[in-house]
Design a protein around this motif. Structure first.
Motif, mmCIF file in Angstrom:
data_model
loop_
_atom_site.group_PDB
_atom_site.id
_atom_site.type_symbol
_atom_site.label_atom_id
_atom_site.label_comp_id
_atom_site.label_asym_id
_atom_site.label_seq_id
_atom_site.Cartn_x
_atom_site.Cartn_y
_atom_site.Cartn_z
ATOM 1 N N ASP A 79 3.981 17.669 -13.396
ATOM 2 C CA ASP A 79 2.835 18.589 -13.439
ATOM 3 C C ASP A 79 2.241 18.828 -12.066
ATOM 4 O O ASP A 79 1.026 18.787 -11.891
ATOM 5 N N GLY A 80 3.091 19.048 -11.098
ATOM 6 C CA GLY A 80 2.605 19.373 -9.767
ATOM 7 C C GLY A 80 2.227 18.177 -8.922
ATOM 8 O O GLY A 80 1.908 18.313 -7.740
ATOM 9 N N ARG A 81 2.251 16.987 -9.522
ATOM 10 C CA ARG A 81 1.985 15.792 -8.724
ATOM 11 C C ARG A 81 3.330 15.176 -8.337
ATOM 12 O O ARG A 81 4.146 14.853 -9.185
ATOM 13 N N TRP A 82 3.501 15.018 -7.043
ATOM 14 C CA TRP A 82 4.767 14.496 -6.532
ATOM 15 C C TRP A 82 4.661 13.005 -6.265
ATOM 16 O O TRP A 82 3.661 12.511 -5.731
ATOM 17 N N GLU A 83 5.726 12.316 -6.646
ATOM 18 C CA GLU A 83 5.782 10.883 -6.380
ATOM 19 C C GLU A 83 7.105 10.585 -5.682
ATOM 20 O O GLU A 83 8.150 11.081 -6.125
ATOM 21 N N THR A 134 3.572 9.632 7.457
ATOM 22 C CA THR A 134 4.375 10.773 7.907
ATOM 23 C C THR A 134 5.290 11.245 6.789
ATOM 24 O O THR A 134 5.507 12.442 6.616
ATOM 25 N N ALA A 135 5.789 10.298 5.997
ATOM 26 C CA ALA A 135 6.612 10.697 4.852
ATOM 27 C C ALA A 135 5.802 11.610 3.942
ATOM 28 O O ALA A 135 6.292 12.641 3.454
ATOM 29 N N ARG A 136 4.560 11.252 3.737
ATOM 30 C CA ARG A 136 3.708 12.033 2.842
ATOM 31 C C ARG A 136 3.460 13.426 3.424
ATOM 32 O O ARG A 136 3.576 14.440 2.721
ATOM 33 N N SER A 137 3.134 13.474 4.705
ATOM 34 C CA SER A 137 2.802 14.783 5.279
ATOM 35 C C SER A 137 4.049 15.668 5.382
ATOM 36 O O SER A 137 3.978 16.877 5.161
ATOM 37 N N ASP A 183 -2.699 15.660 -0.881
ATOM 38 C CA ASP A 183 -3.195 14.842 -1.989
ATOM 39 C C ASP A 183 -2.414 15.082 -3.288
ATOM 40 O O ASP A 183 -2.684 14.442 -4.294
ATOM 41 N N GLN A 184 -1.452 15.998 -3.234
ATOM 42 C CA GLN A 184 -0.569 16.160 -4.383
ATOM 43 C C GLN A 184 0.662 15.259 -4.285
ATOM 44 O O GLN A 184 1.524 15.289 -5.170
ATOM 45 N N VAL A 185 0.749 14.499 -3.201
ATOM 46 C CA VAL A 185 1.941 13.691 -2.954
ATOM 47 C C VAL A 185 1.558 12.224 -2.829
ATOM 48 O O VAL A 185 0.642 11.872 -2.089
ATOM 49 N N THR A 186 2.266 11.372 -3.556
ATOM 50 C CA THR A 186 2.098 9.923 -3.412
ATOM 51 C C THR A 186 3.403 9.332 -2.907
ATOM 52 O O THR A 186 4.473 9.633 -3.446
ATOM 53 N N VAL A 187 3.312 8.512 -1.880
ATOM 54 C CA VAL A 187 4.508 7.849 -1.360
ATOM 55 C C VAL A 187 4.375 6.351 -1.591
ATOM 56 O O VAL A 187 3.470 5.710 -1.058
ATOM 57 N N HIS A 188 5.272 5.824 -2.396
ATOM 58 C CA HIS A 188 5.338 4.375 -2.611
ATOM 59 C C HIS A 188 6.368 3.801 -1.651
ATOM 60 O O HIS A 188 7.421 4.409 -1.423
ATOM 61 N N VAL A 189 6.078 2.623 -1.157
ATOM 62 C CA VAL A 189 6.988 1.988 -0.196
ATOM 63 C C VAL A 189 7.759 0.871 -0.886
ATOM 64 O O VAL A 189 7.168 -0.083 -1.392
ATOM 65 N N ALA A 230 0.827 -1.205 0.000
ATOM 66 C CA ALA A 230 0.000 0.000 0.000
ATOM 67 C C ALA A 230 0.859 1.252 0.000
ATOM 68 O O ALA A 230 1.884 1.315 0.693
ATOM 69 N N ASP A 231 0.439 2.254 -0.755
ATOM 70 C CA ASP A 231 1.058 3.573 -0.670
ATOM 71 C C ASP A 231 0.684 4.202 0.666
ATOM 72 O O ASP A 231 -0.199 3.722 1.363
ATOM 73 N N GLY A 232 1.332 5.281 1.001
ATOM 74 C CA GLY A 232 1.018 5.983 2.234
ATOM 75 C C GLY A 232 -0.302 6.712 2.119
ATOM 76 O O GLY A 232 -0.405 7.678 1.373
#
Lengths: 217, 153, 769
Positions: free
Chosen positions: C382-386, C396-399, C410-416, C115-117
């Motif tokens: 385009d402003g979406r962070w991965e 917490t990484a995402r925040s 919601d502009q940030v996705t964190v993959h584990v 799961a992503d964060g």
């Protein structure tokens, strides 16, 4: 406050494992202290001027050469046992390594697995061509100057070399050369390889006499 | 400068500084990321690969040393994970985080190639350069013995 | 998962990693051959379990998705999104089995994604030995139970029978009276139309129907690990990525005074030099500061950094010196601290005691030293962070990423990714803040690579501590008074002005210590922090366990008594201890209620008895070989350890054999628990014999594995026996508790062997090796 005080001597623990009687692990401290402040090696001219007697001069020259032989940069890879030493404090090499049947390490941990032929950028592992241990017969750690001298003169124990070849080896061998350009902030052997070779040559030319057993530099 | 090297049976010509460590050529240029960076000082073994069958620590091995020789990485140890060590590693559940295991297996593979029936002392000596922080050493020992066909006492 | 042109890679999340712009090389791995090659043990289970995880995206196809964790496809494939990070504890190989058993699935037909964060997955913080214990155990079951009830409802509807007459097993719904069965896949479309029951309303199946609970399960990611296909932080390949390496101030809070950017830019491949913001206390998860070099590849970045020629201003902590601080801690425990535990009248009891014993114990800062130094990738499209990170705490990484960038979460996705070991280091989001700043500065995807030196010198180290223990004994030698003073800079000091541990901090081994002593006091003593302190596998229990475990042994020696008998007498008879008996106002108790997880000396006694039985404790006196014992409660579990120590020419002493017994209540995956305990013994050996990160003139003295030493294979006994107690009690922590009793057991064995009592770690220093 009660704290653990003082080192515990290994001998106090009872049996210390030794592979063979002659390959006891070397003492931690150098037999002769490393003189870090003196990079100088006295030249043959100095001994020419100060020791008129040929035999005494020859012995004194060899004793001077032991400042290189017994320097950590050299003696660390001339151990009596099966593992080289590291550092000026001459602790056991870490990661743990062993001599192997050809003095080049054991499978998977050959000396040249880590030690390269040439100096490296950013890596501190010492490097020089054909990095390896000196054979057991060329163990210098824990030896007197007299003992080293006899070994170096003995073709059965010096790789079958004549004394002239010994001088050549001292002057040009690239692994020997490493002792003076060890990199990574390591304290080099005293003098230079060229000066060391001159001393060895002068020793040979003055009769290759060996210092007395009790002689120390 | 162009350096030619053979990796896992395939010839490559890479345009790199000949002093670039083999590790970074493998990882950053050839994208073979199975070989890991753990310390950069030949202290931990995570970067172990074979050079003409001998283990070298690729983090300190300049790529020019590999010129004209055969490099084998974990990806090339077998085509399909079928090397006896890989099978033994899976059967005994050796890995925990898995990061050190490529280096462990490459070193163990060289050990078994040189000594098909190593003693326990020989295993410990050859594997002494490979650190595992998760502490899988007991199972590494067992898996090497299993792959070597050494029965349990 | 599609077959690539090169070898296939495995990320925990499947295809969330970008397909490589350049191929992985010619190695082709076909799925069939991988599976066929695997040693099939465990009754054929293994074969299907060694399956690379399906991407979350692919799982979004037609089928049943009763909640965010589960998807069941029309072909019956179940995809479970593991919401905890895999760092070696085998969470990916364990949680899914509990869910699948509750569901009634065939484990070989379950794929595990990552799961992503995202808060929707619940608590994703993989920390505190908490992935199974507490509410997690039931929550996981409810995930599977929800799907089960929907599938049963669909089948019951189709067959026009009562749902109560149906059950699930082997990937089918079965009508019990008639034996009629239908596979999950054939039900999903119908089930998807039904209302989703509330998780709290679903019924859990009887425990004895959880077929794999407590049994051995294979490590599903093992094939990826042994073929180099598992994707860790540094293995992520995103087109156009630049690599960054940061020169961080040697002193916490320091900054560069001068550096020569042109020298770095002159190195081939270096693209940019970026100043990092200076960190200001409290440091929290701020980037560490310094100067970053961004380059085409890792080697160029490292060389560029080396060329910078930086002069540092050391800031206010330029004087942190571990030796001096040790004296400060000693002075701190020399005076009364804040009382946090009180039973009876300790001072009066000391006054009457026939004998008073006292000892002080010191454990240095300990570093995590995972095999994987931090490596993390970030990109902005385009402003979406991965972000692809080996993080224990993706939320917490995402925040932190969002806050650092000043964007909405919601502009940030964190993959584990997989984590190459963590032990607590990778739950901190400092490196997340660093990488997003660099990716923004570079205007390109950036992979930030920490070197080993960075990892050693910029760790959130475990707190350094000094403990003072004092015991009063009566004429018969019984302990009548117990005083424990503990001084350490707590983790809170990293986040705010805190000058001493709190009562909550002392729950780790001081307040939850069961002891049958009528007068007890524990005091928290002052300790100022000079560096970033964080949590490291078992945390404060390490030094509390070391001190108490050693002191109980010292008491045994002073009384001429068997240490096991002393322990059992010390902790007293089996009885649940509540707040009053413990003499504390409150006990955080690792987030659990004291009713469900009381402090239970009976369970501690049982593991002590079991481990000493395994170790043949009664035969412990042998020439040249000595045993040592210690035990400790932590993370609600009870662990006891015996080690045998012998003299060693290289290291002074060596652990020749080890026994470790853990009571963690109900466990999920027996094989992973045993593996974890083996690892705990090794880590305990490292902590005891070699551990220690020290400071001089404000900077860390160590830099790599030559001086930040850890156990190698030769340091680990060939005979190691680990065991967990079979139990149906509620699950307790597994990841950490095994570590704690190992170090004191070693110190006790060393005393028994040599007569030297070591009260200060690491032991190697005492032996001059």
């Amino acid at each position: 406050m009660k704290r653990f005080v003082g080192p515990v001597l290994l001998s106090a623990l009872g049996t210390v494992a030794c592979a063979t009687p002659q390959s006891a692990e070397p003492p931690r401290a150098a037999a002769t202290p490393v003189d870090k402040t003196s990079g100088d090696l006295r030249s043959p001219a100095f001994f020419e001027a100060t020791v008129p007697d040929r035999v005494e001069r020859s012995r004194a020259l060899f004793l001077e050469a032991t400042r290189v032989f017994l320097h950590p940069r050299c003696v660390n890879c001339h151990p009596a046992g099966d593992s080289p030493m590291q550092g000026d404090a001459q602790y056991l090499h870490d990661p743990p390594v062993w001599r192997g049947s050809e003095d080049r390490g054991v499978v998977g941990m050959e000396c040249t697995s880590c030690h390269q032929d040439q100096k490296l950028d950013l890596a501190r592992v010492p490097s020089a061509p054909m990095w390896r241990l000196a054979p057991r017969v060329m163990a210098w750690a824990g030896q007197s100057a007299h003992g080293i001298c006899e070994q170096i003169k003995d073709p059965a124990r010096n790789g079958g070399r004549t004394l002239d070849r010994i001088v050549e080896h001292s002057a040009h061998d690239p692994l020997v050369a490493w002792g003076w350009t060890p990199g990574a902030g390591r304290v080099p052997a005293p003098g230079t390889q060229a000066l060391f070779a001159e001393i060895v040559r002068a020793w040979v030319e003055s009769g290759a006499e060996c210092p007395a057993e009790e002689a120390r530099r | 400068m162009t350096v030619k090297l053979q990796v896992n049976g395939v010839e490559h010509a890479v345009d790199v500084d000949p002093d670039m460590p083999l590790l970074w050529v493998l990882r950053d240029v050839l994208n073979l990321t199975g070989t890991k960076y753990g310390c950069g000082q030949a202290l931990c073994g995570a970067c172990a690969v074979h050079l003409d069958g001998q283990v070298v620590r690729s983090c300190v091995t300049p790529v020019q040393r590999a010129e004209g020789r055969a490099v084998t990485t974990i990806e090339g140890l077998s085509a399909d994970g079928s090397h006896p060590l890989q099978r033994a590693w899976v059967a005994l559940g050796v890995p925990q985080c898995g990061y050190c295991q490529a280096g462990q297996i490459m070193t163990a593979a060289a050990l078994l190639a040189g000594k098909p029936k190593p003693t326990d002392d020989e295993i410990d000596r050859s594997m002494a350069g490979n650190i595992c922080r998760c502490g899988t050493y007991p199972r590494i020992r067992a898996a090497i013995r299993k792959a070597a066909g050494i029965a349990d006492d | 998962m599609t077959e690539g042109s090169g070898g296939e890679r495995t990320t925990p999340a499947g295809d969330s990693r970008e397909a490589a712009a350049s191929p992985l090389g010619p190695l082709k791995i076909s799925r069939r051959s991988v599976l066929a090659a695997m040693n099939v043990g465990l009754g054929g289970l293994a074969l299907g379990l060694y399956r690379r995880c399906a991407p979350a995206a692919a799982a979004g196809g037609a089928g049943l998705e009763p909640n965010v964790w589960l998807h069941i496809a029309v072909d019956g494939t179940v995809t479970y999104l593991c919401h905890r990070s895999e760092m070696g504890q085998g969470v990916r190989s364990s949680l899914f089995a509990l869910v699948a058993d509750e569901l009634g699935a065939d484990l070989a037909r379950v794929q595990v994604g990552q799961a992503d964060g995202d808060k929707k997955y619940g608590n994703q913080n993989t920390d505190g030995s908490s992935s199974v214990r507490g509410k997690a155990f039931e929550d996981l079951r409810r995930v599977g139970a929800t799907a089960r009830e929907m599938l049963v409802a669909a089948a019951a509807q189709r067959w026009r029978v009562k749902p109560e007459t149906c059950t699930t097993r082997d990937h089918q719904v079965v009508h019990v009276p008639t034996g009629r069965a239908v596979g999950f896949g054939d039900l999903v479309e119908q089930a998807a139309k039904l209302p989703v029951p509330k998780a709290d309303d679903v019924k859990l199946r009887p425990r004895n129907e959880l077929r794999h609970l407590g049994g051995d399960l294979p490590l599903i990611d093992a094939p990826a690990f042994v073929t180099g296909r598992a994707t860790y932080g540094a293995d992520v390949r995103v087109p156009g990525t630049l690599v960054a390496v940061i020169a961080r101030p040697p002193v916490v809070g320091g900054r560069p005074l001068r550096y020569d950017e042109s020298k770095a830019l002159a190195v081939a491949g270096v693209k940019k030099v970026v100043a990092m913001p200076t960190a200001k206390p409290p440091y929290g998860f701020q980037p560490w500061g310094g100067v970053a070099v961004i380059a085409e590849n890792t080697w160029a970045a490292m060389r560029g950094r080396a060329a910078l020629d930086i002069t540092w201003d050391s800031g206010s902590d330029g004087t942190y010196d571990s030796e001096a601080f040790e004296r400060e801690l000693a002075a701190s425990v020399d005076a009364p601290g804040t009382p946090v535990r009180n039973v009876g009248d300790v001072d009066g009891a000391f006054g009457k005691a026939a004998r008073v014993m006292e000892a002080e114990y010191h454990v240095p800062h300990l570093g995590h030293l995972p095999m994987e130094p931090i490596a993390v990738t970030a990109r902005n499209v385009d402003g979406r962070w991965e972000i692809w990170a080996p993080t224990q705490n993706p939320q917490t990484a995402r925040s932190i990423a969002a806050a650092t960038l000043g964007v909405a979460e919601d502009q940030v996705t964190v993959h584990v990714t997989f984590l190459g070991g963590a032990f607590g280091r990778k739950s901190k989001a400092d490196f997340i803040a660093e990488v997003v700043l660099l990716a923004r500065a570079a205007g390109a995807p950036v992979r930030l690579q920490w070197t080993r030196e960075d990892d050693v010198q910029h760790d959130y180290v475990n707190a350094v501590s000094t403990q003072r223990l004092r015991a009063g004994l009566d004429a018969q030698g019984k302990i009548t008074a117990w005083l424990h003073r503990t001084a350490f800079p707590p983790i809170g000091s990293t986040f705010g002005p805190v000058d001493r541990p709190s009562a909550d901090d002392l729950q780790q081994g001081v307040l939850d210590l069961a002891l049958d002593v009528p007068n007890v006091r524990a005091e928290a003593c002052a300790a100022r922090s000079h560096t970033r302190v964080g949590w490291y596998r078992s945390v404060y229990n390490i030094f509390h366990g070391f001190a108490i475990g050693s002191f109980v042994d010292e008491i045994a020696v002073a009384r001429g008594q068997d240490a096991r008998d002393t322990w059992l007498e010390f902790i007293g008879p089996p009885r649940p201890l509540g707040l009053a008996e413990l003499g504390v106002e409150r006990l955080r108790n690792y987030g659990a209620s004291l009713d469900e997880h009381p402090v239970d000396p009976g369970r501690l006694a049982k593991v002590i008895q079991r481990v000493t039985e395994l170790a043949r404790w009664s035969e412990r006196k042998k020439e040249g070989r000595a045993l040592g014992l210690a035990a400790h409660r932590s993370f609600l579990s009870y662990a006891a350890c015996v080690v045998a120590v012998v003299a060693d020419a290289r290291r002074g002493v060596r652990v020749d054999e080890a026994w470790l017994v853990l009571d963690a209540g109900t466990i999920v995956n027996a094989d992973r628990v045993r593996a974890n305990l083996q690892g705990a013994v090794v880590m305990g050996i490292s902590n005891a014999l070699f551990g220690g990160i020290t400071w001089k003139a404000g900077a860390v003295e160590q830099s790599n594995f030559h001086d930040a030493r850890v156990a190698r294979i030769g340091d680990v006994p060939r005979k190691m026996h680990v065991e967990f107690v079979p139990s149906e009690l509620p699950p307790c922590g597994v990841g950490e508790p095994g570590v704690v009793p190992v170090a004191p057991a070693i110190a006790n064995a060393v005393f028994a062997l040599t007569g030297k009592r070591i009260r200060e770690l690491p032991i190697a220093r005492a032996f001059g090796v």
